[in-house]
Each structure stands twice: as C-alpha cells, then as structure tokens.
Design a protein around this motif. Sequence first.
Motif, PDB file in Angstrom:
ATOM      1  N   VAL A   5       0.837  -1.208   0.000  1.00  0.00           N
ATOM      2  CA  VAL A   5       0.000   0.000   0.000  1.00  0.00           C
ATOM      3  C   VAL A   5       0.869   1.255   0.000  1.00  0.00           C
ATOM      4  CG1 VAL A   5      -1.723   1.315   1.293  1.00  0.00           C
ATOM      5  CG2 VAL A   5      -1.956  -1.167   1.085  1.00  0.00           C
ATOM      6  N   THR A   6       1.871   1.255   0.872  1.00  0.00           N
ATOM      7  CA  THR A   6       2.781   2.408   0.930  1.00  0.00           C
ATOM      8  C   THR A   6       3.519   2.574  -0.398  1.00  0.00           C
ATOM      9  OG1 THR A   6       3.058   2.066   3.303  1.00  0.00           O
ATOM     10  CG2 THR A   6       4.692   3.449   2.199  1.00  0.00           C
ATOM     11  N   LEU A   7       3.850   1.450  -1.027  1.00  0.00           N
ATOM     12  CA  LEU A   7       4.553   1.510  -2.307  1.00  0.00           C
ATOM     13  C   LEU A   7       3.755   2.317  -3.329  1.00  0.00           C
ATOM     14  CD1 LEU A   7       6.878   0.565  -4.176  1.00  0.00           C
ATOM     15  CD2 LEU A   7       5.476  -1.456  -4.695  1.00  0.00           C
ATOM     16  N   GLU A   8       2.447   2.069  -3.399  1.00  0.00           N
ATOM     17  CA  GLU A   8       1.625   2.792  -4.381  1.00  0.00           C
ATOM     18  C   GLU A   8       1.487   4.264  -4.013  1.00  0.00           C
ATOM     19  OE1 GLU A   8       0.711   1.457  -7.317  1.00  0.00           O
ATOM     20  OE2 GLU A   8       2.016  -0.093  -6.500  1.00  0.00           O
ATOM     21  N   ILE A   9       1.472   4.557  -2.717  1.00  0.00           N
ATOM     22  CA  ILE A   9       1.398   5.964  -2.298  1.00  0.00           C
ATOM     23  C   ILE A   9       2.691   6.685  -2.666  1.00  0.00           C
ATOM     24  CG2 ILE A   9       1.174   7.522  -0.333  1.00  0.00           C
ATOM     25  CD1 ILE A   9      -0.531   5.339   1.024  1.00  0.00           C
ATOM     26  N   PHE A 201       7.718   9.565   4.867  1.00  0.00           N
ATOM     27  CA  PHE A 201       7.854   8.106   4.910  1.00  0.00           C
ATOM     28  C   PHE A 201       9.182   7.632   5.487  1.00  0.00           C
ATOM     29  CE2 PHE A 201       4.917   9.023   1.402  1.00  0.00           C
ATOM     30  CZ  PHE A 201       3.820   8.259   1.783  1.00  0.00           C
ATOM     31  N   GLY A 202      10.173   8.510   5.521  1.00  0.00           N
ATOM     32  CA  GLY A 202      11.493   8.122   5.998  1.00  0.00           C
ATOM     33  C   GLY A 202      12.379   7.664   4.848  1.00  0.00           C
ATOM     34  N   PRO A 203      13.680   7.964   4.931  1.00  0.00           N
ATOM     35  CA  PRO A 203      14.590   7.613   3.830  1.00  0.00           C
ATOM     36  C   PRO A 203      14.648   6.127   3.518  1.00  0.00           C
ATOM     37  CG  PRO A 203      15.611   9.230   5.273  1.00  0.00           C
ATOM     38  CD  PRO A 203      14.350   8.787   5.953  1.00  0.00           C
ATOM     39  N   ASP A 204      14.575   5.269   4.526  1.00  0.00           N
ATOM     40  CA  ASP A 204      14.686   3.835   4.275  1.00  0.00           C
ATOM     41  C   ASP A 204      13.482   3.305   3.511  1.00  0.00           C
ATOM     42  OD1 ASP A 204      17.145   3.644   5.545  1.00  0.00           O
ATOM     43  OD2 ASP A 204      16.244   3.245   7.519  1.00  0.00           O
ATOM     44  N   VAL A 205      12.288   3.746   3.885  1.00  0.00           N
ATOM     45  CA  VAL A 205      11.073   3.290   3.189  1.00  0.00           C
ATOM     46  C   VAL A 205      11.071   3.793   1.752  1.00  0.00           C
ATOM     47  CG1 VAL A 205       8.559   3.498   3.111  1.00  0.00           C
ATOM     48  CG2 VAL A 205       9.699   3.040   5.290  1.00  0.00           C
ATOM     49  N   VAL A 206      11.451   5.058   1.556  1.00  0.00           N
ATOM     50  CA  VAL A 206      11.479   5.614   0.199  1.00  0.00           C
ATOM     51  C   VAL A 206      12.509   4.878  -0.657  1.00  0.00           C
ATOM     52  CG1 VAL A 206      12.005   7.657  -1.177  1.00  0.00           C
ATOM     53  CG2 VAL A 206      10.617   7.869   0.895  1.00  0.00           C
TER      54      VAL A 206
END
Length: 592
Positions: A5-9, A201-206
């Motif tokens: 879900v976060t990936l699509e956002i 989202f934070g650098p690691d998630v991005v």
Amino acid sequence: MCDPVTLEIVRGAVRAAQAEMEALIERTAISAFIREKKDFYTGLFDADGVMAVGSNVPIFGDITSPVFRDFPPDTMGPGDLYWYNDCYGSRGAVSHSNDQVLLAPVFRDGRLCAFVMAWAHFADIGGLRPGSISPDATDIFQEGIIVPPCKLIDRGRTNEAALAIFHRNSRFPAQSLGDMRALMASVDLGVRRVGEILDRFGPDVVADALRQLLARTRALVREKLSRTFAYGTHRFTDAIDSDGHGGGPYRMRFALTRSRSDDGTDRFVFDATETDDQAPGPVNFLMNPGVPGMALGLYYLGGDPAQVCNAGGPQALDEVRLREGSLLWPRFPAPLGMRGLTMMRVLAGLNGLVNVAGGGAPAAHSAYVIILMRGTYRTEAGVSEPFLLSDGIGVGYGARPNADGIDAVYFVAQENYPVEFLETGYPVRLRAYGIVTDSGGAGRHRGGCGIVREYEILADEAVLALRIDGVANPPWGIGGGRAGGVGRAIVNAGTPQERVLAPLSDGNRLTRGETLRIETGGGGGHGHPFDRPAEAVLQDVLGGFVSMGAAARLYGVVIRDGTLDEAATARARADRPETRAFHRHEYVDALA
C-alpha cells in the motif's frame, strides 16, 4: 520494508513531484520551444543516481554518471546544483548541445537520499547560425557553447560568472536567462517535494520503494521481451535519407539476440554495430546505451498508469553494443544538431524489430519536421529587430494492429504551435493549417496524417533552415499496409515563382509577401487496405483524410456524391491486390 500500500502511495507521490516540476517549467520559461512546444523533461533518481521516475520520452540514458565522474556523490552537499550540455562528455545523455541539464542532490539529516533533474532545449546558445542548429554544420563547435559538467551552485552560492559566459554566447540572452531561471526553479521545487516525501515516509522506506519500482519495471519488460523474441537473433534495417552534405541514405541495422545463460536465465543483447558510418552533416545521433532499453520499456509499459517510466527498461537488456565511428556512436567532434530525424528513425526501427519477431508494434512514423526562420522585421515604432522562429511541426504516426495511427503529432506530449501564438509572436501570417489529405498510409488501419502549414512572410527578410526526412525512404507500412506519405516545402506554391526547397537545407532566402508551404509526412498503414470497412473509408473521405481517388485506387471503395456505391465497391474489392510483409515504394518481404 515498504509494504504494497505504501509503495503505491510513494509511486504516486514521486510521480506527482516530477509532474509538478514540469508544470513549473511550462508556466515560467520564456522561449517558445519550452513554453509552447513543451520541449523539456524532468526526472527523479535514487541515491545511486538510478532513474526512479521520468517523463515518457524514450531518448535519454544515464543522466547522472557524467556529473559523478567529476563530482563524486560523497563530495556533494545540500544546496549544490550541477549543470552540463556536453553531448560527448555525457556519452549521449544529452544528444545535441541546445539541451541543458541541471541536477541536484537531495539530503535528509546529512544522508544523500535522491537526485532531481530538469532538462530543456534552449533556443540559441551561439554557434554557426541563430538557433544553434543548421544543416550546414560540420562539427559540434558550430552548434554552440559546450558546457562540461560543472558545479553551478555550491552550498547555495551561485556561480554567476559561469551563467554570464553562457548567456553572453546567446543571440537572445533575455530568453536564455529566463529559461535558466525556470529550470533552476524547477529543480529547487523538486528538491523540496522529494524532501517532503522523505520526511513523510522516511529515507529507508522511500529507498526501498524506489528499489521495488525499479525491479517491477525491469521484470515486466523482461517478461514481455521473452514473449516477443524467440531464442535466436532478430534483425531489422531502416534508413534516413541524407545528411544535407551529399551523403546518404544512412542505414541503421539492429539485431536483438535472446540466448540462455549458463545459469539458465535469459540474456538479451541489442546490437547496432552494423549501422552505417557517421555522417559529415549534423544527423549523427550519439545514442546513449540506455536508449534502446528505454524505448522498448516504454513500448511495453504501454502508458499503464500503474507503472512509472524508470531505468528498469534499460536494465532489462543485458548488453547494448554500439560501434564508434557509426551514425549512432560518432566520433568527436562530429555535428549532432539535427539528430532528431535519426532518433525518430531509430524508434521506428525498434518498432520494426519488435514486428519481425512477431510482436504487435505500430508501423513506421514520419520524423517531425523542423524549420528555423531567422531574419529581421520592423516594429510598430519603425525599429528593425532580429527574430528567430523555431517551429517543430507534427507528422503522422504509424497505424497499430488494432487502431489507426495518430494524426498531426509532434513528439510524445509535445505540441504544435497554435496559430494565434505564431501570428502574435512572429512576423508571419498563417494562411493554411490543416491535415494533408492522403498522407496516411493506406491499410486496414490507416496511418496517421501529416500537417500542412502555409506561412505568409511579413518580415523584411528571412533565411530558412529546413529539416524534412523520409522523402526517399518513406515510413514503411506492415502486414499489407502501405507506406506513409512524404513531406515537402514549397515557396510561392501555385504561382509562376514557385520553387521547391531541398528537404534538408539552409540558406533558403525569403522576402516579405512570399509564402512558405510546409507539408509533413504521414505514418505507415497496418493490414490490407481492402480490409478497412468501406464506411470507415467514406468517413475518411468526408473528413478530408483520404481523397475520393485514393479511396478507389488504394482501398477499392467507390464514393459518388458523398455516398458509398456498394455495388461498385464490391466489384472493385473482388480484385484483391497481393501484398507482402512491408511496403516502401513497393511490397517486400524485408527492408534492406
């Protein structure tokens, strides 16, 4: 680390940031080729400089490595901005000198997290002729100032001296200054928007999201390559007409080989080493090795809004082979200014490569037409002023297996100048603007039609540079479809003073009161013309896309008094012409 879900956002957020950067350039640039033609490009890159999202323009390769070579990422800091337009120094990341690239790093908490880039075509950067592009050029030094990768802003401090040197080399420095400000503002906006995404989202998630998007695109393109290309080598040849200096035709010979590696995985190798030698004139295309994969990737993505244009396309090919000294990898300082016509033929050739392998790519398109009209005009105050009209004119694109080709398109999302803009901004009056009848190649699906523009010259004097290709080698049709129509340029058409201009030429003099008529080429057709529904041919005739004569001669459709003669059409279509795989002048099994 980054859930679906976060990936699509994140995908939507980075795509929105990139689109907002483009909107800023469009609304704030000064020169017409950027503001009205939309000849610009933006992109976002991960911390390693790999493109994470970009515009759907399939002519760019590795943008960041030219900067990294002279300015390693570990030496960069917040507020830095880098600039270049050096074609050879960037290995074709930009492929003619008018294109200016700005690249900035994005930091969070001292960590380098991403890069943002904005690129645009500047109207004049010096050189042999106003506009910096001329068929007369014989080396790249005649095409304007060359800027190697340099640091334009160092921790927030701008190198104003470097900008002053650049703008001083332009014949239109106010335009150059305004366009550079627009480009710098776009990059600054991109840094802020990507920073906001990192904060959210934070650098690691991005970082993980960008990695997943890249892997997704690469996997999708490789899967579709494997569907299209059987094991073995597939070949296709296409050609441009001339270089404007007596050379040509110049052939581009492509091969794509699919083999199996020792570990059992597929290996895809693109080879253009058999392409003809480089040209004396400025039609050489310094093609970055990332371009074939980018173009094939965009074809396979097919405009899917769930996907993003990124480096997954280039990474889907295991190797790209080019030959130094060829039309597609010329030696310095060969001229490159009119590489656009070769680039357009490369894209058509890639369609041909897909088609010979059994894919469903479109037939060939025409190369968009460029005119550069330079001269002087007298203002309302009676003052003589210089002007430069750089007009790119749309063409017809090739028919698809399931649809007609697109009419009157310049390139991707770029646009034709509106009549009102031309007449208020330049000393010309548009006497005609419309579709060129019969320019689309006949077929079950008709090729797209080209454009006619007729300019009345209101300037005191003008000199015209002209770029039209595909006259001797028109865009091919496929599967029974016929080749597209060809372009031409005529001064004082229909009068005793009529003269036809060489399609790739400069130094064509025009005077006040004369007319310049430009007709651009069309796209190739797809499928046998007799398979096109007769009612569709009738609508083409009524709409001005096809003449009554061509309807009868090419489609076997007889129209009388604006209505379909069904009996005469049935008789005409009973005598069905034989076809072969391709059509260019005649039907052939392969183009050579």
